[in-house]
Design a protein around this motif. Structure first.
Motif, short mmCIF file in Angstrom:
data_model
loop_
_atom_site.label_atom_id
_atom_site.label_comp_id
_atom_site.label_asym_id
_atom_site.label_seq_id
_atom_site.Cartn_x
_atom_site.Cartn_y
_atom_site.Cartn_z
N VAL A 1 0.87 -1.17 0.00
CA VAL A 1 0.00 0.00 0.00
C VAL A 1 0.91 1.22 0.00
CG1 VAL A 1 -1.80 1.25 1.21
CG2 VAL A 1 -1.79 -1.25 1.25
N THR A 2 0.91 1.96 -1.10
CA THR A 2 1.86 3.07 -1.26
C THR A 2 1.25 4.43 -0.97
OG1 THR A 2 1.37 3.14 -3.63
CG2 THR A 2 3.25 1.80 -2.93
N GLY A 3 -0.05 4.49 -0.70
CA GLY A 3 -0.65 5.78 -0.38
C GLY A 3 -2.06 5.62 0.16
N LEU A 4 -2.47 6.52 1.04
CA LEU A 4 -3.82 6.53 1.61
C LEU A 4 -4.37 7.95 1.60
CD1 LEU A 4 -3.41 4.27 4.78
CD2 LEU A 4 -4.92 3.79 2.85
N ASP A 5 -5.61 8.10 1.16
CA ASP A 5 -6.31 9.38 1.27
C ASP A 5 -7.28 9.27 2.44
OD1 ASP A 5 -5.02 10.56 -0.81
OD2 ASP A 5 -6.59 10.17 -2.29
N VAL A 6 -6.86 9.75 3.61
CA VAL A 6 -7.66 9.73 4.82
C VAL A 6 -7.34 11.01 5.58
CG1 VAL A 6 -7.70 7.21 4.98
CG2 VAL A 6 -5.87 8.48 6.09
N PRO A 7 -8.15 11.38 6.56
CA PRO A 7 -7.81 12.57 7.35
C PRO A 7 -6.48 12.42 8.07
CG PRO A 7 -10.09 11.93 7.71
CD PRO A 7 -9.45 10.81 6.95
N THR A 8 -5.73 13.50 8.16
CA THR A 8 -4.47 13.47 8.88
C THR A 8 -4.73 13.48 10.39
OG1 THR A 8 -4.30 15.88 8.93
CG2 THR A 8 -3.35 14.74 7.03
N VAL A 9 -3.74 13.04 11.15
CA VAL A 9 -3.87 13.05 12.60
C VAL A 9 -4.03 14.49 13.10
CG1 VAL A 9 -2.67 12.55 14.76
CG2 VAL A 9 -2.62 10.89 12.89
N SER A 10 -3.24 15.40 12.55
CA SER A 10 -3.31 16.78 13.01
C SER A 10 -4.64 17.45 12.66
CB SER A 10 -2.16 17.59 12.41
OG SER A 10 -2.23 17.60 10.99
N GLY A 11 -5.30 16.95 11.62
CA GLY A 11 -6.57 17.55 11.23
C GLY A 11 -7.77 16.69 11.56
N ALA A 12 -7.59 15.71 12.44
CA ALA A 12 -8.66 14.77 12.73
C ALA A 12 -9.81 15.43 13.49
CB ALA A 12 -8.12 13.60 13.55
N VAL A 13 -11.03 15.02 13.16
CA VAL A 13 -12.23 15.44 13.89
C VAL A 13 -13.00 14.19 14.28
CG1 VAL A 13 -12.40 17.66 12.69
CG2 VAL A 13 -13.54 15.65 11.73
N ASN A 14 -13.91 14.33 15.21
CA ASN A 14 -14.69 13.18 15.70
C ASN A 14 -15.79 12.86 14.71
OD1 ASN A 14 -13.19 12.89 18.08
ND2 ASN A 14 -14.37 14.52 19.08
N ALA A 15 -15.43 12.10 13.67
CA ALA A 15 -16.39 11.79 12.62
C ALA A 15 -16.15 10.39 12.07
CB ALA A 15 -16.31 12.82 11.49
N VAL A 16 -17.24 9.75 11.65
CA VAL A 16 -17.17 8.49 10.92
C VAL A 16 -16.94 8.84 9.45
CG1 VAL A 16 -18.37 6.36 10.28
CG2 VAL A 16 -18.73 7.38 12.55
N GLN A 17 -15.92 8.22 8.85
CA GLN A 17 -15.52 8.60 7.49
C GLN A 17 -16.44 7.98 6.43
OE1 GLN A 17 -13.20 10.93 6.97
NE2 GLN A 17 -13.19 11.02 9.22
N PRO A 18 -16.89 8.81 5.47
CA PRO A 18 -17.76 8.28 4.42
C PRO A 18 -17.01 7.63 3.26
CG PRO A 18 -17.50 10.63 4.13
CD PRO A 18 -16.74 10.26 5.38
#
Length: 451
Positions: A292-309
């Motif tokens: 796995v060479t890349g992931l598009d997910v929220p960053t730790v520094s920009g994380a919010v309390n949300a379930v990802q769609p």
């Protein structure tokens, strides 16, 4: 010229070659989508200038459909002499995380005989090794010369494959030198006789119209990131072997690195185990590997309390020389569909494939290269495999079945290609340029190397 004169000429010209490498490596010629195109064209112009400087009577930029220009040069063969095609590429990988670099990636920096910077090794060292070797002959080449240096190998290199298929006579040669590989260690000469192929794709998992509050909906709302993680981890068993049906482990007959050497080169942390089964040569050069060479997910520094769609990943599969990249990627995609949990919506796109390569036992050109490398390095070369792929090589093999294809170069396993702090050992560059010049001399006439 005599072999002694060739060695002296290459050594004397190294300061110029190093300055040319610095100039070329300072250009951020990243040919990936989303990066500026101007530096790629600037690098093409510099490469054209360098190729013209070695005395080839014909040099030009050639258009490659859907890609950046390639630089082509040629000189006719003397009567009875063979023709050698020299290949390299002038585009580079993106710099990646700038904070991980100890020196600026596009400001080539010399430290203790090593030149640090993106592309210093992969593959602008290949460009310069060709230039340094050809310059030795001052326009009086012992063999016919053809040069092709492309501008988009690191991303979608199959575009030059199509160019070769449409222009078969342009690159026809008796021997082909691909300067886009290297040695296991500095001073340890090797010829790469096996390349894994490559397949890559992007997977997207979708579960919700939009993100929802994890406190209000977590525990029941399906998390796209969690689903994607389950799917990706299902690709391997607990030992790290691939679980996808139809992708068996292969075997490599040559000698691979020791575990100690590999752990040091790869930078494996203390106490962390290697993964997979079989010898290291089997795992690295003759078997499938999924990363796995890349992931598009929220960053730790920009994380919010949300379930990802939605969540996306880039998956790369290395394919042994005997495998078919298209069949392989289909098998991996089908497996991921089957293990997708909770009925999530899954889509795939941005597919890339490239075939592997397996050299034959070698003929006159390989014998000449063996003698040249033994003189340049003080020991004969050994056969090694490579886990990476060079899309063009298999096309050259199919297009010119009578040609000998020889893969060697100034990179080494510690060169950190595709990673931060890429570097080139400049003494290795001298040895490789010397070996290439001696090889051209040897191939153009009876053996005169005295080894």
């Amino acid at each position: 010229m005599t072999p002694d004169q060739i060695e002296s000429a290459v050594a004397a010209a190294m300061p110029q070659a190093i300055e040319e490498l610095k100039r070329l490596a300072a250009i951020p010629s990243v040919a990936f989508p989303g990066h500026p195109e101007e530096p790629v064209y600037a690098a093409a112009a510099v490469v054209e200038e360098l190729v013209r400087s070695v005395g080839l009577p014909h040099v030009q930029q050639v258009a490659v459909e859907g890609s950046f220009p390639a630089i082509y040069g040629e000189a006719p063969a003397p009567p009875g002499a063979p023709t050698v095609l020299l290949y390299a590429h002038y585009d580079v990988q993106p710099a990646g995380d700038l904070a991980a670099w100890r020196t600026p990636p596009f400001e080539p920096t010399l430290i203790d005989g090593k030149l640090f910077g993106r592309g210093c090794a992969d593959d602008k060292s290949g460009v310069i090794s060709h230039i340094a070797a050809l310059r030795t002959f001052q326009g009086r080449f012992p063999v016919g010369i053809k040069v092709i240096i492309e501008g988009q190998e690191e991303y979608a290199g199959e575009r030059l494959e199509s160019f070769v298929e449409r222009n078969p006579e342009l690159l026809r040669a008796d021997a082909i030198v691909v300067a886009d590989s290297g040695n296991p260690r500095v001073g340890d000469p090797a010829v790469t006789t096996s390349l894994r192929g490559m397949a890559a794709f992007t997977i997207e998992v979708r579960t919700l119209r939009e993100a929802v509050h994890s406190g209000s909906f977590g525990g029941a709302a399906p998390d796209a990131l969690a689903a994607l993680m389950r799917m990706l981890t299902a690709l391997h068993d607990e030992n790290g072997d691939i679980r996808v049906p139809g992708l068996p482990r292969g075997s490599f007959l040559g000698q691979g690195p020791s575990e100690e050497e590999f752990r040091k080169t790869a930078g494996v942390a203390d106490g962390v185990s290697l993964v997979g089964s079989g010898s290291l040569a089997d795992r690295l050069w003759a078997s499938y590997a999924i990363t796995v060479t890349g992931l598009d997910v929220p960053t730790v520094s920009g994380a919010v309390n949300a379930v990802q769609p939605v969540a996306r990943a880039r998956v790369t599969v290395r394919v042994p020389p005997s495998g078919d990249p298209k069949t392989t990627v289909n098998a991996v995609v089908e497996f991921l569909r089957q293990v997708a949990p909770w009925g999530v919506q899954v889509s795939f796109g941005d597919f890339t494939v490239g075939s592997g390569f397996q050299a034959d036992s070698g003929g006159k050109a390989r014998a000449a290269l063996n003698r040249a490398m033994e003189r340049a390095f003080g020991r004969p070369p050994r056969d090694v495999g490579a886990g990476g792929s060079i899309p063009l090589v298999n096309t050259l093999l199919k297009q010119y079945p009578a040609a000998e294809i020889l893969l060697f170069g100034a990179e080494d396993e510690d060169a950190a290609i595709h990673a931060p702090n890429e570097r080139l050992d400049l003494e290795e560059l001298r040895r490789v340029a010397t070996a290439e010049a001696l090889f051209l001399h040897e191939l153009g006439g009876p053996s005169a190397l005295g080894v």
